[in-house]
Design an enzyme around this catalytic site. Structure first.
Site, mmCIF file in Angstrom:
data_model
loop_
_atom_site.group_PDB
_atom_site.id
_atom_site.type_symbol
_atom_site.label_atom_id
_atom_site.label_comp_id
_atom_site.label_asym_id
_atom_site.label_seq_id
_atom_site.Cartn_x
_atom_site.Cartn_y
_atom_site.Cartn_z
ATOM 1 N N CYS A 87 -2.687 4.791 -10.198
ATOM 2 C CA CYS A 87 -2.228 4.890 -11.585
ATOM 3 C C CYS A 87 -1.721 6.305 -11.857
ATOM 4 C CB CYS A 87 -3.385 4.577 -12.504
ATOM 5 S SG CYS A 87 -4.131 2.989 -12.147
ATOM 6 N N ARG B 180 5.654 5.601 -9.288
ATOM 7 C CA ARG B 180 4.380 5.071 -8.773
ATOM 8 C C ARG B 180 4.239 3.610 -9.115
ATOM 9 N NH1 ARG B 180 0.613 9.919 -8.682
ATOM 10 N NH2 ARG B 180 -1.162 8.547 -8.851
ATOM 11 N N TRP C 238 -1.613 0.793 -12.359
ATOM 12 C CA TRP C 238 -1.288 -0.039 -11.194
ATOM 13 C C TRP C 238 -2.572 -0.825 -10.947
ATOM 14 C CZ3 TRP C 238 2.737 -1.393 -8.111
ATOM 15 C CH2 TRP C 238 2.434 -2.060 -6.933
ATOM 16 N N ASN D 19 -7.933 6.894 -12.787
ATOM 17 C CA ASN D 19 -7.251 6.432 -11.580
ATOM 18 C C ASN D 19 -8.331 6.356 -10.515
ATOM 19 O OD1 ASN D 19 -5.405 5.756 -9.630
ATOM 20 N ND2 ASN D 19 -4.751 7.862 -9.241
ATOM 21 N N GLY D 20 -8.365 5.252 -9.754
ATOM 22 C CA GLY D 20 -9.365 5.138 -8.690
ATOM 23 C C GLY D 20 -10.055 3.785 -8.752
ATOM 24 N N GLU E 96 5.902 -4.957 15.669
ATOM 25 C CA GLU E 96 5.986 -4.126 14.458
ATOM 26 C C GLU E 96 6.692 -2.807 14.744
ATOM 27 O OE1 GLU E 96 5.796 -4.526 11.463
ATOM 28 O OE2 GLU E 96 5.478 -2.546 10.597
ATOM 29 N N LYS F 83 10.037 -1.626 12.805
ATOM 30 C CA LYS F 83 10.126 -0.336 12.094
ATOM 31 C C LYS F 83 11.357 0.425 12.564
ATOM 32 C CE LYS F 83 8.119 -0.614 9.193
ATOM 33 N NZ LYS F 83 7.603 -1.947 9.167
ATOM 34 N N GLU G 237 14.852 -1.374 11.651
ATOM 35 C CA GLU G 237 15.223 -1.552 10.236
ATOM 36 C C GLU G 237 15.533 -0.230 9.532
ATOM 37 O OE1 GLU G 237 12.365 -3.084 7.421
ATOM 38 O OE2 GLU G 237 10.698 -2.275 8.545
ATOM 39 N N HIS H 194 9.908 -12.629 33.060
ATOM 40 C CA HIS H 194 10.571 -13.926 32.868
ATOM 41 C C HIS H 194 11.939 -13.765 32.214
ATOM 42 C CE1 HIS H 194 6.895 -15.886 34.116
ATOM 43 N NE2 HIS H 194 6.234 -15.094 33.293
ATOM 44 N N LYS I 124 13.269 -4.364 -0.918
ATOM 45 C CA LYS I 124 11.828 -4.168 -0.750
ATOM 46 C C LYS I 124 11.090 -5.510 -0.839
ATOM 47 C CE LYS I 124 7.983 -2.191 -0.079
ATOM 48 N NZ LYS I 124 7.690 -1.867 1.336
HETATM 49 C C1 AGP Z 1 8.834 -4.573 6.563
HETATM 50 O O1 AGP Z 1 9.040 -3.227 6.955
HETATM 51 C C2 AGP Z 1 9.991 -5.171 5.849
HETATM 52 N N1 AGP Z 1 10.334 -4.398 4.712
HETATM 53 C C3 AGP Z 1 9.866 -6.661 5.599
HETATM 54 O O2 AGP Z 1 9.758 -7.278 6.873
HETATM 55 C C4 AGP Z 1 8.652 -7.149 4.753
HETATM 56 O O3 AGP Z 1 7.469 -6.959 5.484
HETATM 57 C C5 AGP Z 1 8.849 -8.645 4.483
HETATM 58 O O4 AGP Z 1 10.017 -8.819 3.714
HETATM 59 C C6 AGP Z 1 7.656 -9.280 3.769
HETATM 60 O O5 AGP Z 1 7.492 -8.696 2.499
HETATM 61 P P1 AGP Z 1 6.130 -8.993 1.718
HETATM 62 O O6 AGP Z 1 5.028 -8.372 2.527
HETATM 63 O O7 AGP Z 1 6.302 -8.320 0.388
HETATM 64 O O8 AGP Z 1 5.948 -10.471 1.603
#
Ligand code: AGP
Length: 609
Positions: free
Chosen positions: A2, A27, A74, A98-99, A482, A486, A489, A505, A604
């Site tokens: 928050c 935030r 938040w 906050n916390g 993952e 990272k 993307e 394979h 996002k």
């Molecule tokens: C992860 O770095 C990406 N931004 C994307 O794969 C994300 O994880 C995916 O769109 C799922 O989003 P969510 O966790 O909000 O459901």
């Protein structure tokens, strides 16, 4: 996470509070509010949603006064609503927080027995009533706050005002940041310097346990026992944009470095050492219902799907229940065989991902119980699930998910412990041993983050390469996926994650001197096999970047670059192996000149199918 703002001075407080809260907008928040000492009375005004709603309410009905506190929420406990918005009050005492107050439930029960009436579902309101209780016993505001903070367990940053002591504000912190700003005629309190940069760059950061008595002309600091403490003032030289990121160049790097705290916050108040059990009050199913579960599903997208894959290895090993993992966009188009006794887990940072939401609805329609691991309190997925396990990692601004991912893994560790104990496949002693290892993770993550410079060296060696391979086995195979996600993307470099044993394979045909291969080699039961996979790619002249367990420097000599990972239980190693991969992706992307926080083509939260 928050936002807190406080002001004691000779100007109207409301414009300063609102201006400060607006600077904390990054935030994220779901509600906001202010409290102002108007004459002898403290008036509170709160609004749900964006800050502009509060501003409008204040324009329609102004609050006048030169002492005030403000808050953007938040949510962690209690859905976004006006009742749950801060400030919270108990008679003439009003505060913002906050916390996370871990022991708020027993404290709330005790205070209700003493006649206090609660207006909200928040953990914060407990603190307001505790302070009032001590004020009623004749203590001054500072002593009452000190006494109350001794009763609570958890994290807090507080700004408190009282009608009994007009012109005084008490600021206190433990586990959450709080900073004081000074000018000749005013004092400022905030959770983040951003909120006060328009007024002053002369600040003093409170440290753990500090309690500050703040008036218009001074701020005196003590410890929680009232003994004077001296904190060195600082001069903020950052510009406003850098201050939003606490001095980091990008939100992503700031969020990577927040992980020791966010992993801890996700664990806070959710386990008992005494019983070796997890304590998940909002999980939505009774122990009996959990015991009756025949099969589990985990459905998610992107990075959250990678968390789900880790969950499969974890839950099948710890709980001995079959776990089916699916990508949200695939799951519901194959008329999945979900049964009534199935436990359906969805994972989502935003709680708004259309593919994951649709999967949860499909599962509910087939009679399964849905439990969601979500970061945004009150999000659609959280509201539509039978149970929810929030990841308390605050808003994640960077499009590439980092702190949310490790918080999701932390939530899965707690869920696995909970299921293993209620299904009686794990004894109390083993539960305690599991918790012992779990609570050490934040400091191990801190240790890894402290060696960021080693990752920068590796990034500088390889950032011009156009293809990467990430190899892992077992519970770290999803971490290879993952790491690849990272990198690709945010740097736009092609990267693939692969099960190390699968290389022979087909994919090994890709290997040459221009394809760096990142190999995750924890010291687990698959170590020898992973080493031979590493040798296979080395023999084909691939540059090998090896992440190895501390002490395995032999392997490091074979690789072209090595990064050691502190020792932990094999099932907990995914969190530790993730951190260097996040840093590697970040630093390569920066060297490539990419827009790290907002990569091209991405959003996002993907709220469309
Ligand atoms: C992860 O770095 C990406 N931004 C994307 O794969 C994300 O994880 C995916 O769109 C799922 O989003 P969510 O966790 O909000 O459901």
């Amino acid at each position: 996470m928050c936002g807190i703002v406080g002001y004691v001075g000779n100007q109207e407080a409301v414009p300063i509070l609102i201006g400060g809260l607006a600077k904390l907008e990054y935030r994220g928040y779901d509600s906001a509010g202010v409290a102002v000492l108007q004459g002898q009375k403290i008036e509170v005004r709160r609004s749900v949603g964006k800050l502009v709603n509060l501003q409008k309410s204040l324009e329609d009905n102004a609050l006048k006064g030169t002492v005030g506190i403000g808050h953007t929420r938040w949510a962690t406990h209690g859905k976004p609503s006006e009742q749950n918005a801060h400030p919270h009050r108990s008679k003439g005492c009003v505060l913002v927080h906050n916390g996370i107050i871990e022991n708020y439930q027993p404290l709330k029960q005790q205070l209700e027995k003493e006649g206090y009436k609660f207006q909200s579902e928040t953990d914060t309101e407990v603190v307001a009533h505790l302070i009032d209780k001590y004020l009623q016993k004749g203590q001054g505001l500072a002593d009452a706050v000190r006494a109350a903070t001794k009763d609570v367990r958890g994290s807090y940053a507080l700004a408190v005002i009282s009608e009994k002591e007009p012109g005084t504000m008490i600021a206190a912190r433990s586990g959450c940041p709080l900073v004081i700003g000074r000018t000749k005629d005013a004092s400022f309190v905030a959770s983040d310097v951003m909120a006060m940069l328009a007024h002053t760059r002369d600040v003093t950061y409170l440290e753990e346990g500090d309690v500050a008595v703040v008036t218009q002309h001074e701020a005196t600091l003590t410890d929680v026992d009232g003994h004077a403490v001296v904190r060195k003032p600082a001069k903020i030289t950052w510009d406003a944009s850098a201050a939003e990121k606490s001095g980091y160049p990008h939100f992503m790097l700031k969020e990577i470095h927040e992980q020791p705290q966010t992993i801890l916050d996700t664990m806070r108040g959710r386990y008992s050492y005494e019983t070796g059990e997890a304590d998940l009050p909002d999980i939505g199913l009774t122990p009996k219902e959990f015991a009756a579960v025949d099969r589990m599903w985990i459905v998610a997208c992107g990075t959250s799907w990678h968390a789900g894959l880790v969950g499969k290895y974890l839950l099948e090993e710890m709980v001995r229940t079959p776990v089916q993992v699916d990508i949200g966009s695939e799951f519901r188009y194959r008329d999945p065989l979900v049964g009534k006794n199935d436990l359906f887990v969805t994972i989502s940072q935003s709680g708004e991902t259309a593919d994951t939401l649709a999967a949860a609805r499909e599962a509910k329609g087939k009679g399964a119980k849905v439990v969601s691991i979500v970061n945004v309190v009150g999000s659609t997925l959280a509201r539509e699930s039978d149970g929810v396990l929030y990841t308390h990692c605050g808003p994640e601004i960077g499009v590439a998910s980092t702190k949310a991912f490790t918080a999701q893994l932390t939530a899965l560790y707690l869920l696995a412990l909970h299921l293993a104990r209620v299904r009686k496949v794990m004894a109390a002693a083993d539960g305690k041993a599991w918790l012992d290892r779990l609570v050490r993770l934040p400091s191990l993550v801190e240790q890894i983050l402290g060696r960021e410079a080693e990752i920068v060296v590796i990034a500088k060696r390889y950032y011009k390469k156009r293809n990467f391979l990430f190899l892992g086995r077992g519970i770290n195979f999803p971490i290879a996926l993952e790491g690849a996600l990272k990198l690709k993307e945010i740097s736009y470099i092609h990267a693939e994650g692969y099960a190390a044993g699968e290389m022979k394979h087909g994919p090994i045909a890709l290997i040459d001197k221009d394809m760096p291969v990142v190999v995750l080699a924890p010291k687990d039961r698959l170590y020898e096999k992973t080493v031979s996979n590493l040798m296979e790619v080395k023999a084909r002249r691939a540059p090998v970047i090896a992440l190895v367990a501390e002490g395995e420097l032999e392997l490091g000599k074979t690789a072209d670059a090595v990064f050691t990972i502190p020792e932990t239980h094999p099932l907990l190693s995914p969190i530790l192996f993730t951190i260097p991969l996040q840093l590697l992706a970040y630093h390569i992307a920066v060297l490539c000149g990419a827009d790290v926080d907002q990569p091209r083509n991405l959003a996002k939260s993907v709220t469309v199918e």
